[in-house]
Design a protein around this motif. Structure first.
Motif, short mmCIF file in Angstrom:
data_model
loop_
_atom_site.label_atom_id
_atom_site.label_comp_id
_atom_site.label_asym_id
_atom_site.label_seq_id
_atom_site.Cartn_x
_atom_site.Cartn_y
_atom_site.Cartn_z
N THR A 67 -4.89 -1.12 -7.80
CA THR A 67 -3.56 -1.48 -8.11
C THR A 67 -2.95 -2.02 -6.61
O THR A 67 -2.25 -3.19 -6.75
N SER A 68 -3.46 -1.78 -5.59
CA SER A 68 -2.72 -2.11 -4.26
C SER A 68 -3.64 -3.34 -3.87
O SER A 68 -3.16 -3.80 -2.97
N GLY A 124 0.71 -1.06 0.01
CA GLY A 124 -0.13 -0.09 -0.04
C GLY A 124 0.73 1.11 -0.04
O GLY A 124 0.39 2.31 -0.18
N GLY A 125 2.24 1.23 0.26
CA GLY A 125 2.92 2.30 0.40
C GLY A 125 4.22 2.08 0.94
O GLY A 125 4.35 1.15 1.64
N ASN A 126 5.42 2.77 0.38
CA ASN A 126 6.61 2.57 0.87
C ASN A 126 7.54 3.92 0.46
O ASN A 126 7.38 4.46 -0.61
N PRO A 127 8.56 4.35 1.44
CA PRO A 127 9.15 5.57 1.01
C PRO A 127 9.84 5.33 -0.59
O PRO A 127 9.87 6.65 -1.14
N ALA A 151 4.06 -2.64 -11.09
CA ALA A 151 4.96 -3.50 -11.23
C ALA A 151 5.40 -3.75 -12.72
O ALA A 151 6.30 -4.64 -12.89
N SER A 152 4.49 -3.30 -13.69
CA SER A 152 4.72 -3.33 -15.09
C SER A 152 4.03 -2.54 -16.00
O SER A 152 3.05 -1.69 -15.28
N GLY A 153 4.04 -2.23 -17.21
CA GLY A 153 3.49 -1.65 -17.87
C GLY A 153 1.98 -1.97 -18.11
O GLY A 153 0.87 -1.22 -18.02
N MET A 154 1.71 -3.31 -18.27
CA MET A 154 0.59 -3.94 -18.19
C MET A 154 -0.34 -3.79 -16.97
O MET A 154 -1.45 -3.93 -16.87
N GLY A 155 0.51 -3.76 -15.87
CA GLY A 155 -0.07 -3.44 -14.51
C GLY A 155 -0.64 -1.78 -14.44
O GLY A 155 -1.68 -1.68 -13.83
N ALA A 156 -0.02 -1.16 -15.04
CA ALA A 156 -0.54 0.36 -15.21
C ALA A 156 -1.86 0.33 -16.28
O ALA A 156 -2.82 0.83 -15.90
N ILE A 157 -1.93 -0.52 -17.18
CA ILE A 157 -3.05 -0.53 -18.17
C ILE A 157 -4.21 -1.18 -17.59
O ILE A 157 -5.28 -0.72 -17.70
N THR A 188 -0.46 -4.72 -7.66
CA THR A 188 0.75 -4.25 -9.03
C THR A 188 1.91 -3.57 -8.42
O THR A 188 2.22 -2.86 -9.03
N THR A 189 1.79 -3.34 -7.10
CA THR A 189 2.73 -2.33 -6.40
C THR A 189 4.21 -2.77 -6.86
O THR A 189 4.19 -4.18 -6.60
N PRO A 190 5.11 -2.04 -7.17
CA PRO A 190 6.22 -2.74 -7.54
C PRO A 190 7.08 -2.69 -6.17
O PRO A 190 6.82 -2.49 -5.21
#
Length: 407
Positions: free
Chosen positions: A241-242, A64-67, A89-95, A247-249
């Motif tokens: 995303t979270s 959910g979040g990291n500095p 974590a990827s472009g497809m994760g963004a799409i 898909t969080t990197p």
């Protein structure tokens, strides 16, 4: 206390070096620390409760979040001039984050004719399983876009420059059409990142990136980004995303992208210079039927490229060879040339320091039905080139040597 930099008054290179990154407050480290942790501790139950409820800014769990990730998101936002960003974590994760976050059963999407192969598969096959209707439209035809709009149209999705046919879309014109109907515009800007094209400034609501490519720029990370208004991104981050996509990197990948972005202005300048030089070489070759690169003065969309890209035409291009060279088909001739390269590597992806070449029809777009590939202009004799950062004299010499096998 040091004064904060006003990034609105800074140039692109300064923003990419400093945005999101400041000396570490704990120990003064100049480089952003890698917070390689899954969870974060609290001094009291009350403190933990306030962070989880959102009453207090803080970190609880890296998904959910990291500095480190937060620093990257601030730099992503500065890259496109957006209010906020979500790292994925990827472009497809963004799409996927945008599509799942914005669409519901019964909604309608207008998509560009030619998009990345994996995006095409999601839009063509996956979205219908969830009751989302998708219409494929040439976004260069504004009347066709207007005619495709329905009462339930929620989204227009396209690439700033299509993969791999290098066709530009007038983002400003499409955005005006969409916003008159209350429709959101999503632009995949992977092929033409700043300082080439700024979709948000042209009216788009969301920009997505495969940061794997030019943004990271070193071919060693898979990552993505969604950039836009903070209020639009909040529900996507909190619920999609979270959570449902997760898909969080990771912090290490985020750190590597942060590092790569600091040299982005210098890298993009070299990509653009080398790309134009290779395009001109290909255009002058007696063996080449067509070069797909809007930076060429002979290109059909050169005027639009001038308006959108302002001389930064990028390092990605495609070309087709003529039929009948040495009695070969154009595809066989392409294979012969590509196999003769020494410096370029045969690989998908783009934006790496090294030059990459690929056969789009069988590689990046291999999962697109053949009839749809041909309709989008992705022929079997089309070769895509991601021109790297090598010395242009060496690249030109290698291209000349490779093309000599056709003599």
């Amino acid at each position: 206390m040091a004064q904060e930099i006003d990034f609105q008054k800074c140039g692109f290179g300064t923003r990419m070096i400093h945005a999101g990154q400041a000396p570490d407050k704990a120990y003064g480290a100049l480089a952003t620390p890698i917070y390689q942790t899954s969870t974060f501790c609290f001094d009291t139950v009350e403190e933990g409760s306030s962070v989880f409820s959102g009453e207090r800014v803080g970190f609880a769990y890296t998904r959910g979040g990291n500095p480190t990730i937060a620093a990257l998101e601030a730099k992503y936002a500065a890259l496109e001039g957006g209010e906020a960003a979500i790292a994925t974590a990827s472009g497809m994760g963004a799409i996927g984050g945008v599509l799942v976050g914005l669409l519901s059963q019964g909604d309608h999407v207008i998509r560009g004719t030619c998009v990345y192969g994996c995006t095409d598969q999601v839009l063509r096959e996956t979205m219908s399983r969830y009751g989302v209707e998708v219409s494929e439209v040439n976004t260069g035809d504004l009347e066709a876009v207007k005619n495709a709009i329905k009462a339930n149209t929620k989204l227009i999705y396209f690439e700033s420059m299509t993969n791999p046919t290098m066709v530009l879309t007038d983002i400003e014109a499409i955005s005006k059409i969409a916003h008159e109907k209350g429709i959101k515009v999503v632009v995949d800007n992977t092929f033409t990142p700043p300082p080439e094209i700024y979709p948000l400034q042209l009216g788009a609501d969301f920009v997505v990136h495969s940061s794997t490519k030019y943004i990271n720029g070193h071919g060693d990370v898979i990552a993505g980004a969604i950039i836009g208004k903070a209020e639009d991104l909040l529900p996507i981050r909190k619920g999609i995303t979270s959570k449902i996509l997760g898909t969080t990197p990771g912090p290490i990948d985020s750190y590597l992208v942060l590092r790569g972005m600091q040299t982005m202005e210098l890298r993009m300048k070299r990509h653009c210079d080398n790309g134009l030089a290779i395009a001109k070489f290909l255009e002058s070759s007696p063996y080449v039927k067509k070069v797909y690169y809007p930076g060429l003065e002979s290109a059909e969309q050169h005027d639009l490229a001038e308006r959108l890209m302002k001389g930064n035409y990028g390092g990605i291009l495609s070309f087709e060879l003529k039929e009948g060279i040495q009695g070969m088909t154009a595809y066989d001739a392409c294979k012969k040339v590509v196999n003769a390269f020494t410096i370029p590597s045969i690989a998908v992806s783009l934006g790496d320091p090294g030059t990459l070449v690929e056969h789009a029809a069988s590689m990046t777009h291999g999962n697109v039905p053949e009839a749809e590939r041909v309709k989008a202009g992705i022929t079997n004799d089309l070769i895509r080139v991601s021109v790297g950062l090598e010395n242009i004299e060496d690249l030109l010499a290698d291209f000349q040597k490779a093309f000599s096998v056709l003599a």
